[in-house]
Design an enzyme around this catalytic site. Structure first.
Site, PDB file in Angstrom:
ATOM      1  N   GLU A   1       0.666  -1.224  -0.232  1.00  0.00           N
ATOM      2  CA  GLU A   1       0.528  -0.248   0.161  1.00  0.00           C
ATOM      3  C   GLU A   1       0.725   1.223  -0.177  1.00  0.00           C
ATOM      4  O   GLU A   1       0.442   2.036   0.674  1.00  0.00           O
ATOM      5  CB  GLU A   1      -1.397   0.116   1.544  1.00  0.00           C
TER       6      GLU A   1
ATOM      7  N   ASN B   1       2.513  -5.147  -4.040  1.00  0.00           N
ATOM      8  CA  ASN B   1       0.313  -5.624  -2.949  1.00  0.00           C
ATOM      9  C   ASN B   1      -0.479  -4.303  -2.323  1.00  0.00           C
ATOM     10  O   ASN B   1       0.537  -3.407  -1.604  1.00  0.00           O
ATOM     11  CB  ASN B   1       0.963  -6.639  -1.513  1.00  0.00           C
TER      12      ASN B   1
ATOM     13  N   HIS C   1     -10.530  -6.054  -2.578  1.00  0.00           N
ATOM     14  CA  HIS C   1     -11.607  -5.872  -1.437  1.00  0.00           C
ATOM     15  C   HIS C   1     -12.711  -4.959  -2.337  1.00  0.00           C
ATOM     16  O   HIS C   1     -12.732  -4.002  -2.539  1.00  0.00           O
ATOM     17  CB  HIS C   1     -11.307  -4.733  -0.265  1.00  0.00           C
TER      18      HIS C   1
ATOM     19  N   GLU D   1      -5.735 -10.421  -1.549  1.00  0.00           N
ATOM     20  CA  GLU D   1      -7.214 -10.138  -0.555  1.00  0.00           C
ATOM     21  C   GLU D   1      -8.452  -9.926  -0.784  1.00  0.00           C
ATOM     22  O   GLU D   1      -9.401  -9.310   0.028  1.00  0.00           O
ATOM     23  CB  GLU D   1      -6.454  -8.745   0.683  1.00  0.00           C
TER      24      GLU D   1
ATOM     25  N   ASP E   1     -11.835 -10.069  -1.199  1.00  0.00           N
ATOM     26  CA  ASP E   1     -13.544  -9.921  -0.463  1.00  0.00           C
ATOM     27  C   ASP E   1     -14.488  -8.550  -1.210  1.00  0.00           C
ATOM     28  O   ASP E   1     -14.054  -8.360  -1.165  1.00  0.00           O
ATOM     29  CB  ASP E   1     -13.234  -9.349   1.233  1.00  0.00           C
TER      30      ASP E   1
HETATM   31  C1  XIL Z   1      -6.802  -5.974   8.084  1.00  0.00           C
HETATM   32  C2  XIL Z   1      -7.187  -7.021   9.189  1.00  0.00           C
HETATM   33  O1  XIL Z   1      -7.718  -8.195   8.332  1.00  0.00           O
HETATM   34  C3  XIL Z   1      -7.487  -7.065  10.253  1.00  0.00           C
HETATM   35  O2  XIL Z   1      -7.729  -7.925  11.131  1.00  0.00           O
HETATM   36  C4  XIL Z   1      -6.914  -5.693  11.125  1.00  0.00           C
HETATM   37  O3  XIL Z   1      -7.203  -5.306  12.298  1.00  0.00           O
HETATM   38  C5  XIL Z   1      -6.515  -4.714   9.915  1.00  0.00           C
HETATM   39  O4  XIL Z   1      -5.914  -5.016   8.857  1.00  0.00           O
HETATM   40  N1  XIL Z   1      -5.130  -4.454   2.963  1.00  0.00           N
HETATM   41  C6  XIL Z   1      -4.393  -5.605   3.859  1.00  0.00           C
HETATM   42  C7  XIL Z   1      -4.382  -6.334   4.651  1.00  0.00           C
HETATM   43  O5  XIL Z   1      -2.862  -5.615   3.755  1.00  0.00           O
HETATM   44  O6  XIL Z   1      -2.936  -6.423   6.253  1.00  0.00           O
HETATM   45  C8  XIL Z   1      -5.449  -5.570   5.332  1.00  0.00           C
HETATM   46  O7  XIL Z   1      -6.023  -6.966   7.443  1.00  0.00           O
HETATM   47  C9  XIL Z   1      -6.617  -5.544   5.166  1.00  0.00           C
HETATM   48  C10 XIL Z   1      -6.299  -4.404   4.250  1.00  0.00           C
END
Ligand code: XIL
Length: 297
Positions: A127, A169, A205, A232, A234
């Site tokens: 990020e 990422n 996401h 990641e 969802d």
């Molecule tokens: C999130 C986790 O799912 C949570 O449990 C935590 O509180 C915060 O981080 N991008 C990422 C992940 O790269 O590491 C993050 O994970 C979600 C967003």
């Protein structure tokens, strides 16, 4: 295949999930984990705050628990994440300049050395690009140590664990947009200058839709000579099952899209509280999105 992992494996891909160490005692959770998934990302346990809670003092207990559980189930692990502006330990948050740069380099060296030879990949930098139309870097304490921090992070990780694939990422990079193009230009520059980078992760996401140029965006990165992964995934919203299928089909259509990871197992495991963005309901039952995902693999 009759499971996500087995179906993905039919085309040489993997299907993974984020795992939280606190749930490894939950038999429903572990049952689904072991049955369906063949890759794992530690949801929080390999982050900077978890692994180096005080400077120079490292704690790998929970990361190792997740790694050992995965290996015991025949899964491989993606390390997540070595350098990130979020979830830094308090001692690092206020640091700057060469002190922070040196702390970052030491952190990467120590953690990547601890896991050397045992992970298939690392999210080396997470990020680092800004949202919006600028296409530039995110302002952060790491960025303020100098624009070369990302390539230094990658070179440091390569030296510590030459066998791990090294990935960048990020999120909101799901279509061709200013942010993804900024990253694209960085990857092209790294390739041209021999900075080690092997893969780019697209967090994905999503909320009820996926950009129409999602596949084209994955493909343009692949054409630079890196693997791409959905890291990641969802998806919230009423169109969830269709959007999951669309994302999977896009990955399947890109030869260098080597796998997908969902960010949790049951809706109740999700960081997106109340949004029900995952493939299993709170009781561990398969949702429509599970079936559409399996059918698209
Ligand atoms: C999130 C986790 O799912 C949570 O449990 C935590 O509180 C915060 O981080 N991008 C990422 C992940 O790269 O590491 C993050 O994970 C979600 C967003």
């Amino acid at each position: 295949g009759t499971t996500l992992g087995a179906s993905a494996a039919e085309t040489g891909r993997y299907f993974g999930t984020a795992v939280s160490v606190g749930k490894l005692g939950d038999s429903t959770y572990v049952g689904i984990l072991n049955r369906e998934f063949n890759r794992v990302t530690a949801e929080n346990e390999m982050k900077w705050d978890a692994t180096e809670p005080s400077q120079g003092s490292f704690n790998y207990a929970n990361g190792d628990r997740i790694l050992n559980q995965a290996v015991g189930n025949g899964s491989r692990v993606r390390g997540h994440a070595l350098a990130w502006h979020n979830q830094q330990p308090g001692w690092a948050q206020g640091m700057s300049g060469s002190a922070l740069r040196n702390a970052m380099v030491n952190h990467i060296t120590q953690v990547a050395t601890h896991y050397r030879g045992r992970l298939y990949a690392w999210d080396v930098v997470n990020e680092a690009f800004a949202d919006g139309n600028g296409g530039g870097r995110r302002d952060s304490n790491l960025q303020r140590t100098g624009n070369d921090w990302i390539e230094v992070a990658f070179r440091t990780a390569r030296a510590a664990d030459p066998g791990a694939k090294l990935c960048y990422n990020d999120y909101n990079t799901d279509g061709v947009n200013a942010k993804s193009t900024g990253i694209y230009n960085m990857v092209a520059d790294f390739k041209a200058r021999g900075v080690p980078i092997d893969c780019v992760g697209f967090q994905s996401h999503l909320t009820n839709s996926v950009p129409g140029d999602y596949q084209a965006n994955l493909q343009r990165f692949a054409n630079l000579g890196v693997d791409v992964q959905i890291t990641e995934l969802d998806i919230s919203g009423s169109n969830q099952a269709n959007v999951y299928a669309s994302v999977v089909r896009s990955c399947m259509a890109v030869a260098r899209c080597t796998g997908l990871t969902v960010w949790g197992i049951r809706d109740s495991d999700s960081w997106r509280t109340g949004q029900n963005p995952l493939l299993f309901d709170n009781n561990g039952n398969k949702k429509a999105a599970y079936t559409s995902t399996l059918n698209a693999l």
